[in-house]
Design a protein around this motif. Sequence first.
Motif: not given
Ligand code: PMV
Length: 308
Positions: A12, A14, A18-19, A21-22, A98, A138, A141-142, A144-145, A185, A189, A268-269
């Motif tokens: 995936k 983003i 990112e960030h 979204v947390v 990411g 993580h 994590p939010s 999203i992934d 990440t 975060v 990503g992160g």
């Molecule tokens: O897993 P990554 O590196 O794609 O990062 C996830 C996106 C962040 O917003 C940085 C963290 C999160 O939990 O949403």
Amino acid sequence: MKNKVLSNTFSKIILIGEHSVVYGEPAIAIPFHGTSLEVSIKKCDKNHLTCKFFDGRLEETSEDLFGIKTLIEKFLEFYKIKEKICVKIDSDIPNERGMGSSAASSVGVARALFEYFEISHDSNDIMEWANISEKIIHGNPSGIDVNVVLHDKSIYYIKGQEIQLFPINLDAYLIIADTGIKGKTKEAVADVRKLVESDEIYENYVKELGILSQNAKKLIENNQPAKLGKIMNQAHNLLSKLSVSDDELDKMIDISRGNGALGAKLTGGGRGGCMIALAENIENANKIKDSLEKIGKNVWISSLKNEE
Ligand code: PMV
């Protein structure tokens, strides 16, 4: 119980958000089919795990694989399964960049376990089990992934809200390039949180990122890639102010912009990992790809047109 199962998942990207979204701000993520992961499960004498970094008894896995190990062990315990299994993960998704490699393995393993043991399930069940591993990897994590990997569709995501599928049909190409440096990440975060809690200015950056995601959604719906590129540049500035870019990402982003990208940002992160650039046509996408390959990077191109 089946003889053997295979489960495929993809990476995936983003696009924006990112960030932030947390903190409950919206983000847009898209599946990327240029790299993928396959999980297979079959009967074994002992519980066994094979992947790029490890090949041996499940109970002896290294710390990096603690998330997947815990997911498998808890699943077997919860469903009171005595049978032993071999779980094999084959992946060409670069790790810790990411691109969602951990979400792809967590979702892939959870889905394969349900299918192998023929336990009825829905996507929420897969998500719940995948999150066991994701939380270990993580922290908090939010989501999203896991959501984009699970649905394998572009999403407009707000933490805690029902998932919104967001089909993208944009006259543009996305260039994805790997710095070759492992992203951080969890650390990024945690550092963003320290900043946000230290001064209102950082909280405002997070809110601005949220507004950029909302604007990006409208621009995508109206097929306006040039304006979307500008929004991506602004998002990268804010992410830099939140301390999650680094020299290598900035260098690759500058090269992309210098070669005609409509916009570019980290994805990503951050702090290593990948960057993305937007190109108005395939010729320009190839030009950006070539310029990044010249400095030794792995680069992919993905069309943003006609997603179902
Ligand atoms: O897993 P990554 O590196 O794609 O990062 C996830 C996106 C962040 O917003 C940085 C963290 C999160 O939990 O949403």
